[in-house]
Motif scaffolding. Structure first.
Motif, PDB file in Angstrom:
ATOM      1  N   GLN A 103       0.815  -1.219   0.000  1.00 52.75           N
ATOM      2  CA  GLN A 103       0.000   0.000   0.000  1.00 52.75           C
ATOM      3  C   GLN A 103       0.849   1.270   0.000  1.00 52.75           C
ATOM      4  O   GLN A 103       0.355   2.357  -0.278  1.00 52.75           O
ATOM      5  N   LEU A 104       2.132   1.132   0.317  1.00 52.87           N
ATOM      6  CA  LEU A 104       3.021   2.302   0.415  1.00 52.87           C
ATOM      7  C   LEU A 104       3.430   2.805  -0.962  1.00 52.87           C
ATOM      8  O   LEU A 104       3.612   2.028  -1.887  1.00 52.87           O
ATOM      9  N   GLU A 105       3.596   4.129  -1.069  1.00 49.58           N
ATOM     10  CA  GLU A 105       4.211   4.692  -2.275  1.00 49.58           C
ATOM     11  C   GLU A 105       5.720   4.668  -2.121  1.00 49.58           C
ATOM     12  O   GLU A 105       6.448   4.329  -3.039  1.00 49.58           O
ATOM     13  N   SER A 106       6.183   5.076  -0.919  1.00 51.82           N
ATOM     14  CA  SER A 106       7.620   5.079  -0.637  1.00 51.82           C
ATOM     15  C   SER A 106       7.825   4.885   0.858  1.00 51.82           C
ATOM     16  O   SER A 106       6.892   5.004   1.643  1.00 51.82           O
ATOM     17  N   LEU A 107       9.070   4.606   1.213  1.00 55.18           N
ATOM     18  CA  LEU A 107       9.433   4.309   2.593  1.00 55.18           C
ATOM     19  C   LEU A 107      10.859   4.782   2.819  1.00 55.18           C
ATOM     20  O   LEU A 107      11.748   4.473   2.028  1.00 55.18           O
ATOM     21  N   THR A 108      11.079   5.554   3.864  1.00 50.75           N
ATOM     22  CA  THR A 108      12.419   6.006   4.214  1.00 50.75           C
ATOM     23  C   THR A 108      12.970   5.067   5.284  1.00 50.75           C
ATOM     24  O   THR A 108      12.269   4.701   6.221  1.00 50.75           O
ATOM     25  N   PHE A 109      14.242   4.663   5.109  1.00 48.50           N
ATOM     26  CA  PHE A 109      14.860   3.742   6.056  1.00 48.50           C
ATOM     27  C   PHE A 109      16.333   4.088   6.217  1.00 48.50           C
ATOM     28  O   PHE A 109      16.905   4.812   5.413  1.00 48.50           O
ATOM     29  N   ALA A 110      16.935   3.564   7.276  1.00 49.91           N
ATOM     30  CA  ALA A 110      18.354   3.802   7.541  1.00 49.91           C
ATOM     31  C   ALA A 110      19.158   2.604   7.080  1.00 49.91           C
ATOM     32  O   ALA A 110      18.795   1.452   7.339  1.00 49.91           O
ATOM     33  N   GLU A 111      20.241   2.888   6.367  1.00 47.26           N
ATOM     34  CA  GLU A 111      21.204   1.846   5.980  1.00 47.26           C
ATOM     35  C   GLU A 111      22.549   2.314   6.523  1.00 47.26           C
ATOM     36  O   GLU A 111      23.213   3.135   5.910  1.00 47.26           O
ATOM     37  N   GLY A 112      22.884   1.799   7.701  1.00 47.91           N
ATOM     38  CA  GLY A 112      24.074   2.304   8.386  1.00 47.91           C
ATOM     39  C   GLY A 112      23.838   3.757   8.771  1.00 47.91           C
ATOM     40  O   GLY A 112      22.848   4.085   9.408  1.00 47.91           O
ATOM     41  N   GLU A 113      24.728   4.635   8.346  1.00 47.47           N
ATOM     42  CA  GLU A 113      24.628   6.067   8.652  1.00 47.47           C
ATOM     43  C   GLU A 113      23.748   6.814   7.647  1.00 47.47           C
ATOM     44  O   GLU A 113      23.363   7.947   7.877  1.00 47.47           O
ATOM     45  N   ARG A 114      23.455   6.164   6.518  1.00 38.39           N
ATOM     46  CA  ARG A 114      22.734   6.839   5.439  1.00 38.39           C
ATOM     47  C   ARG A 114      21.225   6.646   5.537  1.00 38.39           C
ATOM     48  O   ARG A 114      20.758   5.581   5.912  1.00 38.39           O
ATOM     49  N   GLU A 115      20.495   7.681   5.149  1.00 37.58           N
ATOM     50  CA  GLU A 115      19.052   7.586   5.029  1.00 37.58           C
ATOM     51  C   GLU A 115      18.737   7.301   3.568  1.00 37.58           C
ATOM     52  O   GLU A 115      19.243   7.974   2.675  1.00 37.58           O
ATOM     53  N   LYS A 116      17.907   6.286   3.324  1.00 35.14           N
ATOM     54  CA  LYS A 116      17.597   5.888   1.955  1.00 35.14           C
ATOM     55  C   LYS A 116      16.089   5.815   1.762  1.00 35.14           C
ATOM     56  O   LYS A 116      15.336   5.800   2.725  1.00 35.14           O
ATOM     57  N   THR A 117      15.706   5.737   0.497  1.00 40.97           N
ATOM     58  CA  THR A 117      14.295   5.643   0.149  1.00 40.97           C
ATOM     59  C   THR A 117      14.053   4.391  -0.681  1.00 40.97           C
ATOM     60  O   THR A 117      14.807   4.097  -1.605  1.00 40.97           O
ATOM     61  N   ALA A 118      12.995   3.676  -0.336  1.00 38.01           N
ATOM     62  CA  ALA A 118      12.532   2.541  -1.136  1.00 38.01           C
ATOM     63  C   ALA A 118      11.161   2.920  -1.674  1.00 38.01           C
ATOM     64  O   ALA A 118      10.394   3.620  -1.013  1.00 38.01           O
ATOM     65  N   LEU A 119      10.851   2.469  -2.891  1.00 35.89           N
ATOM     66  CA  LEU A 119       9.596   2.842  -3.505  1.00 35.89           C
ATOM     67  C   LEU A 119       9.179   1.833  -4.566  1.00 35.89           C
ATOM     68  O   LEU A 119       9.988   1.020  -5.011  1.00 35.89           O
ATOM     69  N   TRP A 120       7.925   1.902  -4.949  1.00 36.47           N
ATOM     70  CA  TRP A 120       7.394   1.084  -6.024  1.00 36.47           C
ATOM     71  C   TRP A 120       7.540   1.851  -7.327  1.00 36.47           C
ATOM     72  O   TRP A 120       7.140   3.002  -7.420  1.00 36.47           O
TER      73      TRP A 120
END
Length: 142
Positions: A103-120
């Protein structure tokens, strides 16, 4: 820890929802280029690629996977941020256990020290060349 002079083994998960795939967005500051890759991460010593895949999704976005099926192995030799890289990728097709992720368009998450975005993203945007999906031969699996 990543050492650019060594081959890195990754476990990545291809998750589909119709014509869309769930991917992580990246950026190469040297090339000034945005790119996309399916999610997953490094295989730790003593861990199978399947275990690594499940661990990475749990660590990064607190997601459990089901219907996990091995697709194949890819080799990726590339340059990122001006440095050479070499990866062996164990690729799996899988699904989310929790339907909320679909149901999400995008999701922000942490990968180590970096902030990343996952999306469809619609796979046709990669097939047409509008967006860059890595590794280069990955579209063969779409």
């Amino acid at each position: 820890m990543y050492n650019p002079a060594q081959i890195r083994v990754l476990a990545l998960g291809l998750i589909r929802d119709g014509d869309k795939i769930f991917i992580s967005e990246g950026y190469d500051p040297v090339k000034q280029q945005t790119f996309y890759r399916v999610m997953g991460g490094g295989v730790d010593f003593g861990e199978t690629s399947l275990e690594a895949l499940q661990r990475e999704f749990q660590e990064e976005i607190q997601a459990e996977l089901k219907n996990i099926r091995y697709l194949g192995c890819l080799e990726n030799i590339f340059t990122f941020n001006g440095n050479p890289g070499h990866e062996i990728i164990q690729l799996y097709e899988c699904e989310f256990v929790d339907s909320k992720f679909y149901q999400l368009e995008s999701l922000t998450f942490a990968e180590g020290e970096r902030e990343k975005t996952a999306l469809w993203v619609d796979i046709n945007r990669f097939k047409s060349g509008e967006l860059k999906l890595v590794p280069d031969n990955f579209t063969d699996y779409l």
